[in-house]
Design an enzyme around this catalytic site. Structure first.
Site, PDB file in Angstrom:
ATOM      1  N   PHE A 150       0.860  -1.190   0.000  1.00 44.70           N
ATOM      2  CA  PHE A 150       0.000   0.000   0.000  1.00 44.70           C
ATOM      3  C   PHE A 150       0.888   1.228   0.000  1.00 44.70           C
ATOM      4  O   PHE A 150       1.635   1.471   0.945  1.00 44.70           O
ATOM      5  CB  PHE A 150      -0.959   0.059   1.196  1.00 44.70           C
ATOM      6  CG  PHE A 150      -1.844   1.280   1.120  1.00 44.70           C
ATOM      7  CD1 PHE A 150      -3.011   1.254   0.363  1.00 44.70           C
ATOM      8  CD2 PHE A 150      -1.484   2.467   1.730  1.00 44.70           C
ATOM      9  CE1 PHE A 150      -3.810   2.393   0.235  1.00 44.70           C
ATOM     10  CE2 PHE A 150      -2.274   3.613   1.606  1.00 44.70           C
ATOM     11  CZ  PHE A 150      -3.444   3.561   0.862  1.00 44.70           C
ATOM     12  N   ASP A 176       9.330   3.186   2.123  1.00 46.62           N
ATOM     13  CA  ASP A 176       8.104   3.948   2.389  1.00 46.62           C
ATOM     14  C   ASP A 176       7.773   3.777   3.872  1.00 46.62           C
ATOM     15  O   ASP A 176       7.191   2.781   4.283  1.00 46.62           O
ATOM     16  CB  ASP A 176       6.955   3.444   1.506  1.00 46.62           C
ATOM     17  CG  ASP A 176       5.655   4.216   1.770  1.00 46.62           C
ATOM     18  OD1 ASP A 176       5.594   4.979   2.753  1.00 46.62           O
ATOM     19  OD2 ASP A 176       4.689   4.043   0.996  1.00 46.62           O
ATOM     20  N   LYS A 216       2.274  11.186   7.277  1.00 43.76           N
ATOM     21  CA  LYS A 216       1.497  10.951   8.487  1.00 43.76           C
ATOM     22  C   LYS A 216       2.085  11.620   9.745  1.00 43.76           C
ATOM     23  O   LYS A 216       1.887  12.801   9.952  1.00 43.76           O
ATOM     24  CB  LYS A 216       1.275   9.449   8.679  1.00 43.76           C
ATOM     25  CG  LYS A 216       0.395   8.890   7.547  1.00 43.76           C
ATOM     26  CD  LYS A 216      -0.088   7.472   7.742  1.00 43.76           C
ATOM     27  CE  LYS A 216      -1.121   7.142   6.664  1.00 43.76           C
ATOM     28  NZ  LYS A 216      -0.813   6.002   5.837  1.00 43.76           N
TER      29      LYS A 216
HETATM   30  C1  LIG Z   1      -0.979   6.073   4.318  1.00 41.89           C
HETATM   31  C2  LIG Z   1       0.136   5.590   3.483  1.00 41.89           C
HETATM   32  C3  LIG Z   1       0.477   6.225   2.266  1.00 41.89           C
HETATM   33  C4  LIG Z   1      -0.376   7.324   1.653  1.00 41.89           C
HETATM   34  O1  LIG Z   1      -0.460   8.455   2.438  1.00 41.89           O
HETATM   35  P1  LIG Z   1      -1.612   9.545   2.135  1.00 41.89           P
HETATM   36  O2  LIG Z   1      -1.243  10.694   3.017  1.00 41.89           O
HETATM   37  O3  LIG Z   1      -2.911   8.898   2.496  1.00 41.89           O
HETATM   38  O4  LIG Z   1      -1.548   9.861   0.693  1.00 41.89           O
HETATM   39  C5  LIG Z   1       1.591   5.784   1.584  1.00 41.89           C
HETATM   40  N1  LIG Z   1       2.338   4.759   2.055  1.00 41.89           N
HETATM   41  C6  LIG Z   1       2.032   4.113   3.202  1.00 41.89           C
HETATM   42  C7  LIG Z   1       2.908   3.014   3.671  1.00 41.89           C
HETATM   43  C8  LIG Z   1       0.915   4.495   3.948  1.00 41.89           C
HETATM   44  O5  LIG Z   1       0.593   3.836   5.069  1.00 41.89           O
END
Ligand SMILES: *Cc1c(COP(=O)(O)O)cnc(C)c1O
Length: 414
Positions: free
Chosen positions: A146, A233, A262
């Site tokens: 994701f 990520d 985040k």
């Molecule tokens: C939440 C998330 C994203 C996307 O972040 P948004 O601010 O919702 O665009 C990308 N990578 C990971 C691992 C995430 O948990």
């Protein structure tokens, strides 16, 4: 026209249902206040937050230092665009690059934008530094990843819901199984056009899949061997959530490109960032990438305060300690449980796997019961429930939560 005053949860839910796009399926709870590890609904009922906005609120709800930084900066200067300099971006970039140990930072707003940025940097690096023929660069990603919701990112998702009928899809991605060093080695050997490997150090959305020990360090070594960038990520796993500043720190891996989002703002404002050293970041030159809001003064002030709070309140250490306690307590319960198969995770990013089929409603029903008992969590992928409270929790509160969770689960035992 009059603005609607919300006096009941049902009223708010009805308004969303009628006037909002139906792109989420939330638990039927309407929150109107948050403080630390707690949130309150419209009727005044208090809950422990065990999702923390997908780990954006690591520092706890409405942290006074972060809110104050936002308020002060917003009252002074909010947005200049990058057409002009502002006096907060430089100090923030210095602070954050020293904090994470990279030469440079590229500021964006959301996680998906930061992922897109990393993809663009990696491709450009492949053409300009590695000598890959233009348009032929490939990026290796993992199954069940994701990374966000843009058209390019969903192109390499294998979640049907996220992907179906959103094509045509962006080419240039090779998917391999997660936590599979051999598959990675094979793919690297058989393809000269690989720009990067991009992965989550723990797959959060997929259900908190922790790879086997040594996977990340071996993957990094293989990337080095093949002159391929390692992109971590850490939008969900980063910034103290897993018991270290970064999840890659558990294996002493230093990514070539680090993606953060985040919790870099403590959840009060959308802030994301891509970090890399000069030889990688310098492929981006003026006019080649940008964002109107990226690096705005409020975002920079907020991010600095949010990062300071992580260090000053020892949140990584606390996540490590409470995470160990949580899994120990849950394992004690699971030994005699027929409804929970296992608990897994690192630090305060954990999940339990419910003993039922993936399409059953049991996990949802358990989350509804948890809500009644004052704790908010959400199923991810059917029969998995993620537990990720704010990292400002103390031991007494955690034990209280374990008690709520195990008492609730007992009603579901067969
Ligand atoms: C939440 C998330 C994203 C996307 O972040 P948004 O601010 O919702 O665009 C990308 N990578 C990971 C691992 C995430 O948990």
């Amino acid at each position: 026209m009059q603005l609607e005053q919300i006096t009941s949860s049902q009223q708010a839910i009805d308004l969303e249902d009628k006037h909002g796009a139906h792109n989420y399926h939330p638990l039927p709870v309407v929150l109107s206040k948050g403080e630390g590890v707690h949130v309150w609904d419209v009727e005044g009922k208090k809950y422990y937050d065990f999702l923390s906005a997908y780990s954006a609120v690591n520092q706890g709800h409405c942290h006074p230092r972060i809110v104050n930084a936002m308020y002060e900066q917003a009252s002074k200067l909010g947005l200049t665009s990058r057409a002009f300099h502002n006096d907060v971006l430089g100090p923030y970039e210095k602070y954050a690059t020293e904090y994470f140990g990279f030469d440079k930072l590229l500021p964006m707003n959301t996680g998906a934008e930061a992922v897109e940025t990393a993809i663009k940097i990696a491709r450009k690096w492949a053409y300009e530094k590695k000598g890959v023929k233009e348009t032929e660069a490939q990026i290796i990603v993992c199954e069940n990843n994701f990374h966000g919701r843009t058209t390019t990112i969903i192109s390499f998702s294998n979640d049907e819901g996220a992907r179906k009928n959103f094509g045509p899809y962006t080419p240039g991605f090779l998917k391999i199984p997660y936590d599979d060093t051999e598959a990675l080695e094979e793919t690297l050997k058989n393809n000269k056009n690989i720009a990067a490997l991009m992965l989550e150090p723990i797959q959060g959305e997929a259900g908190v899949y922790v790879p086997s020990e040594g996977y990340l360090s071996r993957a990094k070594a293989l990337c080095e061997q093949h002159n391929v960038l390692f992109i971590a990520d850490e939008v969900q796993t980063g910034i103290a959530r897993t018991g270290k500043l970064l999840a890659v720190d558990h294996e002493n891996v230093k990514p070539d490109i680090l993606i953060l989002g985040k919790a870099i703002s403590g959840g009060v404002y959308p802030v994301s960032a891509v970090l890399a050293n000069n030889e990688v970041m310098d492929v981006i030159q003026p006019g080649q990438h940008g964002s109107t809001f990226g690096g705005n003064p409020v975002a920079c002030a907020v991010a600095m305060a949010a990062l300071e709070v992580i260090k000053d309140e020892n949140l990584a250490e606390n996540a490590e300690k409470l995470g160990n306690l949580f899994r120990r307590k849950m394992n004690d319960y699971i030994r005699n449980s027929s409804i929970v198969n296992l608990v897994r995770g690192k630090g305060l990013l954990n999940a339990i796997v419910i003993n039922d089929t993936e399409d059953s409603s049991t996990a949802w029903d358990i989350c509804m019961a948890l809500k009644e008992n004052g704790l908010l969590a959400k199923p991810t992928h059917g029969n998995i429930i993620r537990f990720a409270p704010p990292l400002v929790m103390n031991e007494e509160e955690l034990l209280d939560c374990v008690n709520i969770i195990t008492t609730t689960l007992k009603d579901f035992e067969k």
